[in-house]
Write a protein that holds these residues in place. Sequence first.
Motif: not given
Ligand code: SF4
Length: 68
Positions: A11-14, A33, A55-57
């Motif tokens: 997770c990059i916290g987007c 998240a 989710c980008p990652t």
């Molecule tokens: S969409 Fe993916 S990268 Fe972005 S906050 Fe949620 S878990 Fe993290």
Amino acid sequence: MEKIKINKEACIGCGLCVHNLNNYLEFDEMGQAEPLDKEINPNDKKEILETIEHCPTDAITVEEIKEA
Ligand code: SF4
């Protein structure tokens, strides 16, 4: 029952998932998240699967929890 799980390594916290699924997720103190430990309502499943796809990652998964 099913719950949302977040891979914190990825997770990059987007914020996308926290914004889309604010009944299920919040930000932790690191800005990533964090699941709210809530059982998935079948009515929300479609939106959850869409968010997982975006989710980008690929950090979001749905986990099956065996009931005791
Ligand atoms: S969409 Fe993916 S990268 Fe972005 S906050 Fe949620 S878990 Fe993290």
